[in-house]
Design a protein around this motif. Structure first.
Motif, PDB file in Angstrom:
ATOM      1  N   PRO A  38      28.449  21.320 -15.559  1.00 60.14           N
ATOM      2  CA  PRO A  38      29.857  21.383 -15.157  1.00 60.14           C
ATOM      3  C   PRO A  38      30.747  21.542 -16.388  1.00 60.14           C
ATOM      4  CG  PRO A  38      29.018  19.147 -14.935  1.00 60.14           C
ATOM      5  CD  PRO A  38      27.860  20.005 -15.345  1.00 60.14           C
ATOM      6  N   GLY A  39      31.990  21.911 -16.135  1.00 58.94           N
ATOM      7  CA  GLY A  39      32.927  22.155 -17.218  1.00 58.94           C
ATOM      8  C   GLY A  39      33.731  20.934 -17.620  1.00 58.94           C
ATOM      9  N   TYR A  40      34.700  21.197 -18.468  1.00 57.14           N
ATOM     10  CA  TYR A  40      35.547  20.175 -19.075  1.00 57.14           C
ATOM     11  C   TYR A  40      36.273  19.328 -18.020  1.00 57.14           C
ATOM     12  CZ  TYR A  40      39.175  18.173 -22.075  1.00 57.14           C
ATOM     13  OH  TYR A  40      40.006  17.322 -22.735  1.00 57.14           O
ATOM     14  N   ARG A  41      36.995  19.990 -17.105  1.00 56.98           N
ATOM     15  CA  ARG A  41      37.780  19.246 -16.106  1.00 56.98           C
ATOM     16  C   ARG A  41      36.886  18.336 -15.272  1.00 56.98           C
ATOM     17  NH1 ARG A  41      41.510  22.317 -11.785  1.00 56.98           N
ATOM     18  NH2 ARG A  41      39.492  23.167 -11.219  1.00 56.98           N
ATOM     19  N   ARG A  44      35.936  15.338 -17.335  1.00 52.27           N
ATOM     20  CA  ARG A  44      37.083  14.459 -17.556  1.00 52.27           C
ATOM     21  C   ARG A  44      37.366  13.617 -16.315  1.00 52.27           C
ATOM     22  NH1 ARG A  44      42.779  14.490 -17.369  1.00 52.27           N
ATOM     23  NH2 ARG A  44      43.690  13.471 -19.168  1.00 52.27           N
ATOM     24  N   VAL A  45      37.338  14.238 -15.126  1.00 49.48           N
ATOM     25  CA  VAL A  45      37.581  13.504 -13.884  1.00 49.48           C
ATOM     26  C   VAL A  45      36.453  12.495 -13.635  1.00 49.48           C
ATOM     27  CG1 VAL A  45      37.816  13.724 -11.367  1.00 49.48           C
ATOM     28  CG2 VAL A  45      39.057  15.292 -12.882  1.00 49.48           C
ATOM     29  N   CYS A  46      35.208  12.894 -13.845  1.00 49.19           N
ATOM     30  CA  CYS A  46      34.078  11.961 -13.674  1.00 49.19           C
ATOM     31  C   CYS A  46      34.236  10.750 -14.588  1.00 49.19           C
ATOM     32  CB  CYS A  46      32.756  12.648 -13.982  1.00 49.19           C
ATOM     33  SG  CYS A  46      32.222  13.853 -12.768  1.00 49.19           S
ATOM     34  N   ASN A  47      34.595  10.999 -15.841  1.00 53.70           N
ATOM     35  CA  ASN A  47      34.767   9.911 -16.795  1.00 53.70           C
ATOM     36  C   ASN A  47      35.879   8.968 -16.351  1.00 53.70           C
ATOM     37  OD1 ASN A  47      34.281   8.580 -19.397  1.00 53.70           O
ATOM     38  ND2 ASN A  47      36.337   9.328 -19.870  1.00 53.70           N
ATOM     39  N   ARG A  48      36.973   9.539 -15.886  1.00 54.58           N
ATOM     40  CA  ARG A  48      38.109   8.716 -15.442  1.00 54.58           C
ATOM     41  C   ARG A  48      37.708   7.851 -14.241  1.00 54.58           C
ATOM     42  NH1 ARG A  48      42.837   7.533 -16.916  1.00 54.58           N
ATOM     43  NH2 ARG A  48      44.569   7.266 -15.488  1.00 54.58           N
ATOM     44  N   ILE A  49      37.037   8.443 -13.266  1.00 57.23           N
ATOM     45  CA  ILE A  49      36.568   7.676 -12.103  1.00 57.23           C
ATOM     46  C   ILE A  49      35.635   6.562 -12.559  1.00 57.23           C
ATOM     47  CG2 ILE A  49      35.161   7.753  -9.995  1.00 57.23           C
ATOM     48  CD1 ILE A  49      36.181  10.703  -9.691  1.00 57.23           C
ATOM     49  N   GLY A  50      34.687   6.909 -13.409  1.00 57.15           N
ATOM     50  CA  GLY A  50      33.726   5.918 -13.897  1.00 57.15           C
ATOM     51  C   GLY A  50      34.397   4.756 -14.608  1.00 57.15           C
ATOM     52  N   ALA A 145      40.813  20.581  -8.088  1.00 52.43           N
ATOM     53  CA  ALA A 145      41.679  21.745  -7.854  1.00 52.43           C
ATOM     54  C   ALA A 145      42.807  21.411  -6.884  1.00 52.43           C
ATOM     55  CB  ALA A 145      40.858  22.916  -7.326  1.00 52.43           C
ATOM     56  N   TYR A 146      42.512  20.613  -5.866  1.00 58.18           N
ATOM     57  CA  TYR A 146      43.513  20.247  -4.859  1.00 58.18           C
ATOM     58  C   TYR A 146      44.042  18.828  -5.036  1.00 58.18           C
ATOM     59  CZ  TYR A 146      42.119  24.540  -2.585  1.00 58.18           C
ATOM     60  OH  TYR A 146      41.856  25.857  -2.317  1.00 58.18           O
ATOM     61  N   LYS A 147      43.450  18.094  -5.988  1.00 54.91           N
ATOM     62  CA  LYS A 147      43.835  16.709  -6.271  1.00 54.91           C
ATOM     63  C   LYS A 147      43.741  15.847  -5.019  1.00 54.91           C
ATOM     64  CE  LYS A 147      46.399  17.898 -10.322  1.00 54.91           C
ATOM     65  NZ  LYS A 147      47.603  17.805 -11.117  1.00 54.91           N
ATOM     66  N   THR A 148      42.600  15.958  -4.339  1.00 46.74           N
ATOM     67  CA  THR A 148      42.336  15.200  -3.125  1.00 46.74           C
ATOM     68  C   THR A 148      41.029  14.418  -3.258  1.00 46.74           C
ATOM     69  OG1 THR A 148      41.144  17.045  -2.110  1.00 46.74           O
ATOM     70  CG2 THR A 148      43.509  16.845  -1.611  1.00 46.74           C
ATOM     71  N   VAL A 149      40.909  13.393  -2.433  1.00 44.85           N
ATOM     72  CA  VAL A 149      39.665  12.644  -2.289  1.00 44.85           C
ATOM     73  C   VAL A 149      39.372  12.586  -0.800  1.00 44.85           C
ATOM     74  CG1 VAL A 149      38.472  10.448  -2.628  1.00 44.85           C
ATOM     75  CG2 VAL A 149      40.091  11.258  -4.366  1.00 44.85           C
ATOM     76  N   ARG A 181      45.641   8.788  -9.717  1.00 47.23           N
ATOM     77  CA  ARG A 181      45.159   8.255 -11.006  1.00 47.23           C
ATOM     78  C   ARG A 181      43.891   8.945 -11.497  1.00 47.23           C
ATOM     79  NH1 ARG A 181      46.072   3.020 -12.700  1.00 47.23           N
ATOM     80  NH2 ARG A 181      45.121   3.843 -14.608  1.00 47.23           N
ATOM     81  N   PHE A 182      43.103   9.500 -10.577  1.00 48.19           N
ATOM     82  CA  PHE A 182      41.890  10.208 -10.974  1.00 48.19           C
ATOM     83  C   PHE A 182      42.202  11.517 -11.689  1.00 48.19           C
ATOM     84  CE2 PHE A 182      39.301   8.266  -7.250  1.00 48.19           C
ATOM     85  CZ  PHE A 182      39.093   7.110  -7.981  1.00 48.19           C
ATOM     86  N   PHE A 183      43.393  12.037 -11.492  1.00 43.68           N
ATOM     87  CA  PHE A 183      43.725  13.371 -11.978  1.00 43.68           C
ATOM     88  C   PHE A 183      44.748  13.378 -13.115  1.00 43.68           C
ATOM     89  CE2 PHE A 183      42.793  13.466  -7.389  1.00 43.68           C
ATOM     90  CZ  PHE A 183      41.554  14.081  -7.462  1.00 43.68           C
ATOM     91  N   GLU A 184      45.090  12.205 -13.651  1.00 42.11           N
ATOM     92  CA  GLU A 184      46.076  12.134 -14.737  1.00 42.11           C
ATOM     93  C   GLU A 184      45.521  12.711 -16.018  1.00 42.11           C
ATOM     94  OE1 GLU A 184      47.017   7.951 -14.834  1.00 42.11           O
ATOM     95  OE2 GLU A 184      48.494   8.189 -13.262  1.00 42.11           O
TER      96      GLU A 184
END
Length: 184
Positions: A38-41, A44-50, A145-149, A181-184
């Motif tokens: 996977p790419g950068y974004r 980054r999102v996985c790390n933030r969630i974790g 991409a849609y900033k949804t969960v 908060r996951f997408f900041e």
């Protein structure tokens, strides 16, 4: 007349013992399947969630949070091992002090799958169903991409959350967080 050679299907235990060849893979119905990194974004999102989930879990002494595509056995005969982006195991499922070297032997309560540009809806739906059938209580499909969960449960309708909608979990008592908060 030629005879077709049928590849040997691997078990989860055999898959775990394969040498690391640098490729990102999963075991699907006994066969090793290659996957793109996977790419950068996504990372980054996985790390933030974790971090957000993991900090809460550690602070409240609830269990363990794993990431980095830690393997989860979702099916036996033939075996399937999926790599969740982030997962939560309570101490009820993996007792405190146990630190399995291989797969946990239990399913986590919560799984987060972060959508990558190469994911298809079908692949995500299949993976989500496998996690739920394996005993996961909630699968969170996070779409940067849609900033949804999208929350998927075994016995109730799915829910889509976005913006400041509060994300809560029965398995993480007291946890509440706006999905933004996951997408900041």
């Amino acid at each position: 007349m030629s005879t077709a050679i049928v590849p040997k299907l691997l078990t989860a235990e055999e898959y775990l013992e394969l040498p690391d060849d640098g490729q990102r893979t999963e075991l699907v119905a006994g066969e090793v399947i290659s996957m793109n990194l996977p790419g950068y974004r996504h990372g980054r999102v996985c790390n933030r969630i974790g971090r957000l989930i993991g900090n809460f879990v550690e602070e409240h002494h609830l269990g363990a949070t794993l990431n980095n595509d830690s393997g989860i056995i979702t099916r036996r005969g033939p075996d399937t091992v999926r790599g969740a982006d982030v997962s939560f195991y309570s101490y009820a499922r993996v007792p405190e002090g146990e630190d399995p070297v291989g797969y946990a032997g239990a399913s986590p309560e919560v799984v987060f799958e972060v959508v990558s540009p190469t994911n298809t809806r079908r692949k995500i739906a299949v993976k989500t169903g496998e996690y739920l059938n394996a005993g996961v209580n909630v699968v969170c499909v996070v779409d940067p991409a849609y900033k949804t969960v999208n929350l998927h449960f075994p016995d109730e309708p799915s829910k889509e959350l976005e913006g400041d909608a509060a994300l809560t979990f029965a398995d993480l008592p007291g946890f509440t967080l706006p999905v933004s908060r996951f997408f900041e």
